[in-house]
Every structure is written in C-alpha cells, then in structure tokens.
Scaffold this active site. Structure first.
Site: not given
Length: 456
Positions: A129-130, A153-154, A205-206, A227, A261, A358
C-alpha cells in the site's frame, strides 16, 4: 469485502466487493490470450502505449493523487510527486526498453551466436500500500515493454488506486488482457501464483510475505523478484557536511510518514560529531508539521493502519525501556486517525528493538560509532540489506561502499529508486532487481541462439 479506512480520520472510507472466481478466471485467460499478440508487437508500438499511459497520468494528477491521500494517508504534495514519478518510469522504458533488450552477440564456434531476450507471458505483481502508483509502474512498465502482460494484485487497502491504474491503461488504448487489476484478498493469491498461465511473480512487501510467495513460486518452478523490508543505515562520519547530511537524512526518514523500505532508519554517527548531529536532526525534525495529509502544508501524515501504529509504538516503548533517550515524540496521540509524532531516539545500541527491527514510521534512531570501521560493522549488523547511505568524502565513501551489505549505496545523497538504476536487496531484503537495464531482464527468456555451420 475489501474495507478501506481513512487513516487520517479512522472512519470507513469505502467498501469494495472482491473479484469473484469467474472474474479471476476471465482475467487469467484474457492475459494469456493477449500475450500471444503482444509478444510480437514492435517496440515502437509498446513504447507508444507506455507514453500514452504516462501522458494520461500527468494530465490527471489532481484526480489520481488524492486517491493515495484518502486510502493510505500520503501527504498530497508527495502523492502528486508519486504520480509524476510513475509516469516517468513508463516514459523511461518506452525510450530505453529496446536498447536494454538488444541481442548480445557472443563469440563461439558458431558462424553467429547470440543471446536474445524474449518475453515469458503473464506476470503477476503483488504489491503493498505504501507507494501504490510508483510500485505498480516499477513492476509493470518494464514487464510490458519486454512483451509480457501483467496482472496486478494490489494491497486490499488501496482498491481505488488499483482501479485507477488499470483505467489509465484503458484510457491510453490498451486492449483487454494487457494490464488488469485483481481485487482479491490475500488467501486467494496462492491459487493465482500456482495457475499455469502465470509465468513469473514480482512481490514487494514484508520479509514474511516474501518468504511465502517465494516458496509457492519455487514449488511451481516460476521465477520471482522480491523487494522486501529494510533497516537501512545512514552513516555520518566526522568529515561529512553535517548540515547537508542532516537535511537529507531528515527528508529520507519522514517521506510517506517514514513508511518506506529504503528510508534511512538507523542513523550511525561517528563519535566526534554525534552530539552536533543529534542537535541538527532534532532541530530539523521539530519543524515538521504533522497533520491532515490533504493539506498542502502537511509534512507528515498518518500511519496507514491502526495495527501498524500500535506496532511502531511498541518498538519505541521497548527501545526506551532498554535505555535509549527519547529526544522528541514517542507519545501515542489520542486524536482521531492513526497519527504518530515524529520521534527521535538517541543512544540506541544493537541489543535494542529499534536497532534489530524495521521501524515503519516517522521514528529516527541515533547510534554512536567509535570510527568508520565500527560504523560499517554496525551498518551490517542486520538481517536486512536493502539500501545504505554514507556521508563522508566522495573517495572514502566509494571505498566504503564495497564493504556495505546492501543492494544500493548512496554516497552524500539520498537513497532512492530511479528508473535509470537497478534497485533491490540482499539477505532478508529479497533478491532480483527492479528498474534500470537489470530490471527489465528479470522477466525474459535469455535465449541462446547458435547458428551454424561450426567454424574451425
């Protein structure tokens, strides 16, 4: 239902019904069918389409940017910049994609031998989302220019952004199947990855989510680019331009309310300038305005979700309890929305939470290093390896870069993503590269061609 909460107010913004199984099936089949012709399309035609998409977005910035502000809280002035940057990415690949994919001629015993770069087929992008627009184009622009089709796929919290990106392609004249937004919830993703029509996966993402996606893709023997998270160090040595370093590190830490990130998160300062640098950072951070992301004067908006803010506050409290000094911020607001104050923690050590984990929010941590060698050791003392910044002389910084365990290093500048340069991480920050010439070659078949007769 996909429920979207406005992070600035905490109120329900809208609800969107997820795609049905028949919707997903139609999207997969259309992407497969469109690939058969798109892969044969000229670079000129592909470039013309990407330029048209970029032109549409530039012409509609004032309609597109507020979608990010409403759905995930990005300050409006940053949101406009993101739309423009996404358009730049499309234009960059339209201009340079053909050269990036040019055949590579290699000598051998053949009369002629070379490697040509051919598209794979439908590629699935799984995005967070960021940075809804930028990350979509970072994934899609090179993939489409290479001749692939894209399914996106958002994140479920930015459905309006996802649909607006799809509409930008339609408005530019893209035919069905070239680019499609899938509005699905996370449990439905695995079946899409495993579908034989999907040929590759791009995930941002994570680390936890990336590990799951990587395992599924690997089990289907499909390439993936990951990523993932980062706990990026920003090293400041005694010979640095401290004012410039403070300006850039402040900006890096608070872009998108610190929810980036590649933001500088662990600020590792050489001992002789530690106190001076702490003062300069505190002065700059204190001037930032926290508030409504729709207002032009806002510098720092809300955290995207309540649970993310709770996790950030846990990390701050744990770090303070372990002995760190809180120079500013660190208090949970009682106002509506998911705001968190700009926070500066000093005297953080490697055993503390904010060093080991993080921190995804406007929290900067200061770490003292005895010398440059100690700074490098501290910088590498993390499971992540996404980006890093070094502030010192240019020559010294370049020499230090080879000792930093990260996918990209900025010397005397901000760590950022740029369509012209490859970006990606090592260790738990992922693998593969996006952007630049390296990124467009992630989702192609590097096909070796040997043409005889053999030469003596």
């Amino acid at each position: 239902m996909l429920k979207v909460i406005n992070p600035a107010t905490g109120a329900l913004l809208h609800e969107v019904a997820p795609d049905s199984q028949s919707d997903i099936e139609r999207a997969l089949e259309t992407a497969k069918t469109r690939f058969k012709s798109w892969r044969l399309t000229s670079f000129k035609e592909k470039g013309d389409l990407l330029r048209a998409v970029a032109a549409h977005m530039r012409a509609h910035v004032e309609e597109l940017a507020p979608l990010m502000t409403q759905e995930m809280g990005k300050p409006i002035k940053e949101a406009r910049g993101e739309v423009e940057k996404a358009a730049w990415c499309a234009e960059h690949y339209a201009e340079h994609g053909e050269a990036y994919l040019a055949a590579e001629h290699l000598p051998s015993d053949a009369t002629r031998s070379y490697v040509q770069h051919l598209p794979l087929g439908p590629v699935l992008g799984i995005l967070p989302w960021n940075a809804p627009f930028w990350l979509a184009f970072r994934f899609a622009a090179p993939a489409i220019m290479a001749g692939n089709t894209c399914l996106m796929k958002h994140d479920p919290h930015v459905p309006a952004c996802a649909k607006a990106i799809e509409e930008a392609f339609k408005a530019a004249g893209a035919s069905d199947g070239l680019f499609k937004a899938l509005l699905i919830e996370t449990p439905a993703v695995e079946a899409v990855i495993r579908d034989p029509r999907i040929q590759a996966v791009s995930f941002t993402g994570s680390a936890r989510g990336g590990a799951a996606v990587a395992a599924i893709a690997a089990s289907e023997i499909k390439p993936a680019v990951l990523e993932l998270g980062g706990s990026d160090p920003g090293i400041v040595l005694a010979d640095a331009d401290l004012d410039k370093a403070a300006d850039v590190l402040t900006l890096s830490r608070i872009i998108n309310a610190g929810q980036s990130c590649i933001a500088a998160k662990r600020l590792i300062i050489e001992e002789p300038v530690y106190d001076a640098m702490a003062e300069k950072l505190e002065t700059r951070l204190a001037k930032l305005k926290l508030g409504d992301p729709a207002e032009e004067t806002t510098d720092v908006g809300p955290i995207a979700r309540a649970n993310l803010r709770d996790e950030l506050h846990r990390q701050v409290e744990a770090t303070i309890e372990a002995g760190a000094r809180c120079l500013m911020g660190g208090k949970m607001p009682n106002d509506p929305g998911f705001f968190y104050p700009v926070t500066l923690l000093a005297d953080v050590t490697p055993d503390m939470c904010a060093f080991k984990e993080e921190t995804f929010g406007p929290v900067a941590v200061l770490i003292k290093a005895k010398n440059a060698e100690a700074a490098i050791e501290l910088a590498n003392d993390t499971p992540y390896g996404l980006g890093a910044g070094i502030w010192t002389s240019a020559e010294r910084g370049e020499d230090m870069a080879r000792h930093i365990e990260a996918g990209q290093v900025a010397v005397n500048g901000i760590v950022k993503t740029d369509p012209r340069l490859p970006s990606g991480g090592i260790k738990k920050s992922g693998y593969g590269r996006e952007l630049g010439p390296h990124g467009i070659r992630e989702f192609v078949n590097a096909q070796q061609v040997w043409v005889g007769p053999a030469q003596g």
